[in-house]
Enzyme design. Structure first.
Site, mmCIF file in Angstrom:
data_model
loop_
_atom_site.group_PDB
_atom_site.id
_atom_site.type_symbol
_atom_site.label_atom_id
_atom_site.label_comp_id
_atom_site.label_asym_id
_atom_site.label_seq_id
_atom_site.Cartn_x
_atom_site.Cartn_y
_atom_site.Cartn_z
ATOM 1 N N HIS A 12 0.824 -1.210 0.000
ATOM 2 C CA HIS A 12 0.000 0.000 0.000
ATOM 3 C C HIS A 12 0.858 1.260 0.000
ATOM 4 C CE1 HIS A 12 1.015 0.814 4.204
ATOM 5 N NE2 HIS A 12 0.911 -0.489 4.395
ATOM 6 N N GLU A 92 -2.271 -6.945 7.564
ATOM 7 C CA GLU A 92 -1.014 -6.622 8.247
ATOM 8 C C GLU A 92 -0.827 -7.501 9.477
ATOM 9 O OE1 GLU A 92 1.970 -5.771 8.461
ATOM 10 O OE2 GLU A 92 1.917 -3.587 8.265
#
Length: 210
Positions: A12, A92
Site C-alpha cells: 500500500h 497486516e
C-alpha cells in the site's frame, strides 16, 4: 491448471501510521488512511501496472484494511478487466489493538534481538503467525488456479511484511533468509513470473539489511 503468468504483490501507499506513530493510540491500524504522498505513490504504481497488464484480465486479492482498499482504487485499473476479492489473510501483522507507542518501541527493540519471524507482539501476532496465514491462503489460491477461466494475472494488494512472508512461503526460503531482508517501500511491487519450465521466479530481490 491455468496458472497465471504473473503474480504481482504491491505494498500500500504511505499511510498515516508510516509518518505518525502516535496515531496508533487513537485510531485502529486497520482504519488508517493514505497520506497525500501515499495517494501519489499509488497512482504512480497504477500507471506501471496498467502498462504491464495491458488489456489482460486480472484477479485481485486485497487486504481488508482501509489503506489497501484506497491503494487499489487509486491504481486506476479498468473495472471490466478485474475481479476483486477481499482476502483477510493478507492483512497486516497484528500488533494488538489501540497501541501504547512507547511499549511498541520497546517491543520492536526486543523483536530485533529475538527475531522478526518468531517474536510475538503482546496481544498480537508473530511473523510466524502471518506465515501460517499465507500458507492457508495458498490453498485457496491453488484451488482457484483450477478454474478454466482463471485470469493470466494475479494482483495482491497488501503490506510489506506480508509480501516478504508470502515470498518466503512460495520460494521455501529459510528463516535466516527472511530475517536478512527488508520490507519494500510504500507503493513498491514484486512480481512472480512464470517461466517456460513451469517455475516462478522473482523479478527483483528484496533489499537486505545493512
Amino acid at each position: 491448471m491455468a496458472r497465471p503468468r504473473r503474480i504481482v504483490l504491491i505494498r500500500h501507499g504511505e499511510s498515516e501510521g508510516n509518518v505518525d506513530e502516535s496515531i496508533y493510540e487513537r485510531i485502529p491500524d486497520h482504519a488508517l488512511t493514505l497520506t497525500s504522498r501515499g495517494r501519489e505513490q499509488a497512482r504512480a504504481a497504477g500507471a506501471e501496472l496498467r502498462a504491464l497488464f495491458g488489456v489482460e484480465r486480472i484477479q485481485v486479492y486485497v487486504s481488508p484494511y482501509t489503506r489497501t482498499w484506497q491503494t487499489l482504487s487509486l491504481l486506476g485499473l479498468e473495472p471490466a478487466r478485474i475481479r476483486v476479492m477481499e482476502e483477510p489473510r493478507l492483512r497486516e501483522q497484528d500488533w494488538g489493538n489501540l497501541q501504547d507507542v512507547e511499549d511498541i518501541r520497546q517491543q520492536r527493540k526486543l523483536r530485533d534481538g529475538y527475531g522478526h519471524f518468531y517474536y510475538r507482539f503482546t496481544q498480537g501476532e508473530s511473523g510466524a503467525d502471518v506465515y501460517d496465514r499465507a500458507g492457508a491462503f495458498f490453498e485457496t489460491l491453488h484451488r482457484n488456479f483450477l478454474r478454466p477461466d482463471y485470469p493470466p494475472n494475479v494482483l495482491l494488494v497488501c503490506h510489506g511484511l506480508t509480501m516478504r512472508l508470502f515470498c518466503m512461503r512460495w520460494f521455501h526460503w529459510s528463516v535466516d533468509e527472511f530475517e536478512s531482508l527488508s520490507n519494500p517501500d510504500n507503493g513498491e511491487t514484486r512480481t512472480l513470473l512464470l517461466g517456460p519450465d513451469g517455475r516462478y521466479t522473482l523479478d527483483r530481490p528484496f533489499d537486505r539489511w545493512t
